[in-house]
Write an enzyme that holds these catalytic residues in place. Structure first.
Site, short mmCIF file in Angstrom:
data_model
loop_
_atom_site.label_atom_id
_atom_site.label_comp_id
_atom_site.label_asym_id
_atom_site.label_seq_id
_atom_site.Cartn_x
_atom_site.Cartn_y
_atom_site.Cartn_z
N ASN A 136 0.87 -1.19 -0.10
CA ASN A 136 0.05 0.11 0.07
C ASN A 136 1.07 1.33 0.06
O ASN A 136 0.31 2.27 0.36
CB ASN A 136 -0.95 -0.07 1.12
CG ASN A 136 -0.25 -0.17 2.62
OD1 ASN A 136 0.99 0.16 2.69
ND2 ASN A 136 -0.97 -0.13 3.56
N HIS A 138 3.28 2.07 1.96
CA HIS A 138 4.19 2.31 3.17
C HIS A 138 5.21 2.48 3.31
O HIS A 138 6.07 1.56 2.73
CB HIS A 138 2.96 1.81 4.73
CG HIS A 138 3.71 0.39 4.77
ND1 HIS A 138 2.66 -0.43 5.05
CD2 HIS A 138 4.95 -0.29 4.86
CE1 HIS A 138 3.32 -1.64 5.23
NE2 HIS A 138 4.51 -1.66 5.15
C1 GLP Z 1 7.02 -3.99 6.81
C2 GLP Z 1 7.90 -3.15 7.26
C3 GLP Z 1 8.41 -1.94 6.34
C4 GLP Z 1 8.81 -2.89 5.00
C5 GLP Z 1 7.59 -3.42 4.40
C6 GLP Z 1 7.71 -4.42 3.28
O1 GLP Z 1 5.66 -4.02 7.35
N1 GLP Z 1 7.48 -2.02 8.56
O2 GLP Z 1 9.43 -1.34 6.74
O3 GLP Z 1 9.49 -2.13 4.00
O4 GLP Z 1 6.60 -3.86 5.59
O5 GLP Z 1 8.05 -5.58 3.96
P1 GLP Z 1 8.65 -6.74 2.80
O6 GLP Z 1 10.07 -6.23 2.55
O7 GLP Z 1 8.68 -7.88 3.62
O8 GLP Z 1 7.80 -6.79 1.61
#
Ligand code: GLP
Length: 248
Positions: A136, A138
């Site tokens: 999303n 973030h």
């Molecule tokens: C998590 C973390 C983020 C991270 C994102 C993506 O919830 N808080 O810092 O970048 O989600 O995670 P992933 O790399 O496992 O897709």
């Protein structure tokens, strides 16, 4: 924004490793902003290798992690304290006293958040911030919102985030509903930012980050306003971006 697209996850991780290792060679007492999640795992693995093979020195490095789950003890294997120890801190010569992660078990949230902000500022802000991205869009745990939260704060996690992160837990019910996250201002004050993304499920978020309007409902879009951002992608994550934006 510089956009670098690599063939696959390993190549993406190597490109990121070169930037981080280069930063530490030039400035051994760098302040690094660290991310968790599966995306930076390859980067951390490579950094450990560079430390072991050519002695990349972490002894003067200071780190600030982006976020931590709220109310999850640091001994829990899904906590970001645990993640960082397992993937990096226990494997390099970093001084653990120089590693900072929000305390998810704090009894006073306001003080915890304020102290975190104050410490980042006192240290002179982050030299190199490493970011992943949520589906999303973030960054850290700054979820889509009606405004950009500037400083470290408590976040209620979106259902989409809980769903995505449930793969690390035995069930969705066990994923904490809240987290403590650095704010957008903390991130934007970093002197340099690298954002990594891999896989088709990040393609839309990357499109919004690079080409969408700068809006708090796509938090990573704020990075368009930063003067030194490098986005390192694999082909799948870059799939919706026009060729002409990609560095040759
Ligand atoms: C998590 C973390 C983020 C991270 C994102 C993506 O919830 N808080 O810092 O970048 O989600 O995670 P992933 O790399 O496992 O897709």
């Amino acid at each position: 924004m510089r956009i670098i697209v690599k063939e696959n996850y390993d190549e993406m991780s190597k490109a990121a490793t070169n930037i981080v290792a280069g930063q530490l060679y030039i400035k051994p007492d760098s302040i690094l902003g660290l991310a968790t999640g599966s995306t930076p795992e390859g980067l951390y693995k490579n950094l450990v290798k560079v430390h072991e093979t050519v002695g990349l020195d972490f002894s003067k490095v200071v780190t600030f992690n982006l976020d931590e789950y709220y109310n999850l003890p640091r001994e829990n294997p899904q906590s970001y304290h645990y993640f960082m120890n397992e993937h990096l801190f226990s494997k390099v010569n970093i001084n653990l006293e120089n590693t900072y992660i929000p305390d998810g078990m704090t009894e006073d949230l306001d003080i915890e958040c304020k102290n975190y902000d104050d410490l980042i500022e006192k240290m002179g802000n982050i030299d190199l911030q490493i970011l992943g991205i949520g589906q999303n869009a973030h960054i850290g745990f700054n979820e889509p919102d009606i405004k950009f939260e500037a400083t470290t704060h408590l976040v209620k996690l979106d259902d989409e985030t809980i769903e995505a992160n449930s793969r690390f837990f035995t069930s969705k019910k066990e994923v904490p509903e809240y987290a403590i996250s650095m704010g957008i201002k903390n991130i934007m004050l970093a002197k340099k930012i690298i954002l990594l993304a891999s896989g088709e499920n990040k393609a839309e978020a990357i499109y919004k980050t690079v080409l969408g309007s700068v809006r708090p409902d796509a938090p990573a879009s704020i990075l368009q306003l930063h003067r030194d951002v490098v986005i390192i992608l694999d082909k799948d994550a870059a799939k919706l971006l026009p060729e002409n934006l990609i560095e040759k």
